[in-house]
Design a protein around this motif. Structure first.
Motif, PDB file in Angstrom:
ATOM      1  N   TRP A  54       0.874  -1.357   0.127  1.00 23.55           N
ATOM      2  CA  TRP A  54      -0.013  -0.057  -0.146  1.00 23.55           C
ATOM      3  C   TRP A  54       1.002   1.150   0.080  1.00 23.55           C
ATOM      4  O   TRP A  54       0.668   1.934  -0.652  1.00 23.55           O
ATOM      5  N   LEU A  55       1.960   1.366   0.732  1.00 27.23           N
ATOM      6  CA  LEU A  55       2.934   2.402   0.827  1.00 27.23           C
ATOM      7  C   LEU A  55       3.550   2.510  -0.192  1.00 27.23           C
ATOM      8  O   LEU A  55       3.665   3.729  -0.792  1.00 27.23           O
ATOM      9  N   ALA A  56       3.863   1.704  -1.053  1.00 28.16           N
ATOM     10  CA  ALA A  56       4.736   1.590  -2.155  1.00 28.16           C
ATOM     11  C   ALA A  56       3.748   2.203  -3.345  1.00 28.16           C
ATOM     12  O   ALA A  56       4.275   2.845  -4.221  1.00 28.16           O
ATOM     13  N   ALA A  57       2.484   1.608  -3.369  1.00 28.07           N
ATOM     14  CA  ALA A  57       1.598   2.015  -4.481  1.00 28.07           C
ATOM     15  C   ALA A  57       1.241   3.385  -4.058  1.00 28.07           C
ATOM     16  O   ALA A  57       1.266   4.335  -5.213  1.00 28.07           O
ATOM     17  N   ALA A  58       1.091   3.928  -2.884  1.00 27.82           N
ATOM     18  CA  ALA A  58       0.738   5.407  -2.696  1.00 27.82           C
ATOM     19  C   ALA A  58       2.007   6.314  -3.145  1.00 27.82           C
ATOM     20  O   ALA A  58       1.796   7.386  -3.760  1.00 27.82           O
ATOM     21  N   ALA A  59       3.107   6.029  -2.781  1.00 24.37           N
ATOM     22  CA  ALA A  59       4.214   6.732  -3.091  1.00 24.37           C
ATOM     23  C   ALA A  59       4.636   6.641  -4.682  1.00 24.37           C
ATOM     24  O   ALA A  59       4.834   7.680  -5.274  1.00 24.37           O
ATOM     25  N   GLY A  60       4.353   5.586  -4.963  1.00 21.03           N
ATOM     26  CA  GLY A  60       4.482   5.395  -6.763  1.00 21.03           C
ATOM     27  C   GLY A  60       3.478   6.242  -7.178  1.00 21.03           C
ATOM     28  O   GLY A  60       3.538   6.709  -8.598  1.00 21.03           O
ATOM     29  N   GLY A  61       2.044   6.311  -6.885  1.00 18.91           N
ATOM     30  CA  GLY A  61       1.204   7.129  -7.302  1.00 18.91           C
ATOM     31  C   GLY A  61       1.459   8.732  -7.365  1.00 18.91           C
ATOM     32  O   GLY A  61       1.322   9.417  -8.399  1.00 18.91           O
ATOM     33  N   LEU A  62       2.012   9.146  -6.160  1.00 19.15           N
ATOM     34  CA  LEU A  62       2.488  10.405  -6.155  1.00 19.15           C
ATOM     35  C   LEU A  62       3.633  10.844  -6.794  1.00 19.15           C
ATOM     36  O   LEU A  62       3.817  11.806  -7.636  1.00 19.15           O
ATOM     37  N   TRP A  63       4.571   9.486  -7.210  1.00 17.09           N
ATOM     38  CA  TRP A  63       5.856   9.740  -8.076  1.00 17.09           C
ATOM     39  C   TRP A  63       5.136  10.061  -9.365  1.00 17.09           C
ATOM     40  O   TRP A  63       5.544  10.903 -10.108  1.00 17.09           O
ATOM     41  N   VAL A  64       4.127   9.352  -9.963  1.00 17.77           N
ATOM     42  CA  VAL A  64       3.503   9.536 -11.299  1.00 17.77           C
ATOM     43  C   VAL A  64       2.965  10.773 -11.370  1.00 17.77           C
ATOM     44  O   VAL A  64       3.065  11.432 -12.602  1.00 17.77           O
ATOM     45  N   ILE A  65       2.144  11.390 -10.583  1.00 14.66           N
ATOM     46  CA  ILE A  65       1.488  12.574 -10.468  1.00 14.66           C
ATOM     47  C   ILE A  65       2.529  13.542 -10.569  1.00 14.66           C
ATOM     48  O   ILE A  65       2.158  14.427 -11.184  1.00 14.66           O
ATOM     49  N   ALA A  66       3.468  13.471  -9.687  1.00 17.37           N
ATOM     50  CA  ALA A  66       4.488  14.377  -9.717  1.00 17.37           C
ATOM     51  C   ALA A  66       5.524  14.729 -10.997  1.00 17.37           C
ATOM     52  O   ALA A  66       5.613  15.750 -11.610  1.00 17.37           O
ATOM     53  N   THR A  67       5.594  13.435 -11.560  1.00 14.85           N
ATOM     54  CA  THR A  67       6.256  13.543 -12.830  1.00 14.85           C
ATOM     55  C   THR A  67       5.389  14.228 -14.038  1.00 14.85           C
ATOM     56  O   THR A  67       5.837  14.779 -14.890  1.00 14.85           O
ATOM     57  N   VAL A  68       4.197  13.623 -13.908  1.00 10.27           N
ATOM     58  CA  VAL A  68       3.079  14.197 -14.807  1.00 10.27           C
ATOM     59  C   VAL A  68       2.874  15.816 -15.031  1.00 10.27           C
ATOM     60  O   VAL A  68       3.114  16.568 -15.789  1.00 10.27           O
ATOM     61  N   GLY A  69       2.983  16.243 -13.853  1.00 14.04           N
ATOM     62  CA  GLY A  69       2.855  17.677 -13.402  1.00 14.04           C
ATOM     63  C   GLY A  69       4.073  18.309 -13.821  1.00 14.04           C
ATOM     64  O   GLY A  69       4.439  19.676 -14.433  1.00 14.04           O
ATOM     65  N   TYR A  70       5.296  17.682 -13.305  1.00 14.17           N
ATOM     66  CA  TYR A  70       6.530  18.189 -13.939  1.00 14.17           C
ATOM     67  C   TYR A  70       6.633  18.337 -15.344  1.00 14.17           C
ATOM     68  O   TYR A  70       7.067  19.400 -15.960  1.00 14.17           O
ATOM     69  N   TRP A  71       6.054  17.435 -16.152  1.00 14.15           N
ATOM     70  CA  TRP A  71       6.406  17.237 -17.559  1.00 14.15           C
ATOM     71  C   TRP A  71       5.500  18.363 -18.150  1.00 14.15           C
ATOM     72  O   TRP A  71       5.791  19.216 -19.159  1.00 14.15           O
TER      73      TRP A  71
END
Length: 147
Positions: free
Chosen positions: A76-93
């Motif tokens: 669950w923690l890996a999925a939440a952190a991974g989702g945040l990483w994907v969202i941050a990457t999309v926002g950064y892009w």
């Protein structure tokens, strides 16, 4: 002469050593997404996000546990952190592309998103490692109890 004996069913320790089917499927999907994103990324920049999502899927799959429900608290923690990483990457892009296109002025948002994504990646990696350690310790306790 052909023997009609059947193979014995797998023993409990051999069965316990297997990765659950759901985790194996996530590794397969994530493992396919990573090279697709890396190969297609130079041609269509947004497809690099597929590689990021694939890395998240693999990390979540590797944090499994060997119980009836394989999705552990580390998953669950890996999925939440991974989702945040994907969202941050999309926002950064998107923020970088908007600045390049000239539709918005450069701001501090890309830096913030970059560091947020970096922290989320670190948390995801730590959760995956914690899942490995937790599984190792549980296996060790089980083998010590079986002796």
């Amino acid at each position: 002469m052909i023997s009609n004996t059947e193979a014995s069913p797998p023993s409990a320790p051999a069965e316990a050593a297997k990765m659950p089917v759901g985790a194996r499927r996530l590794v397969l999907i994530g493992g396919l997404c990573i090279p697709v994103g890396l190969v297609a990324g130079p041609y269509l920049f947004g497809l690099q996000l597929v590689a990021v999502a694939g890395a998240v899927a693999v990390a979540v799959a590797l944090s499994y546990r060997r119980e009836p429900v394989w999705f552990s608290r580390w998953s669950w923690l890996a999925a939440a952190a991974g989702g945040l990483w994907v969202i941050a990457t999309v926002g950064y892009w998107l923020s970088i592309m908007a600045a390049v296109d000239g539709t918005s002025a450069p701001s501090g948002l890309p830096n913030l998103l970059f560091y947020l994504g970096l922290v989320a990646l670190g948390v995801m990696v730590l959760a995956t490692i914690a899942g490995w350690i937790s599984r190792f310790l549980a296996d060790r306790r089980a083998s010590a109890g079986g002796l």
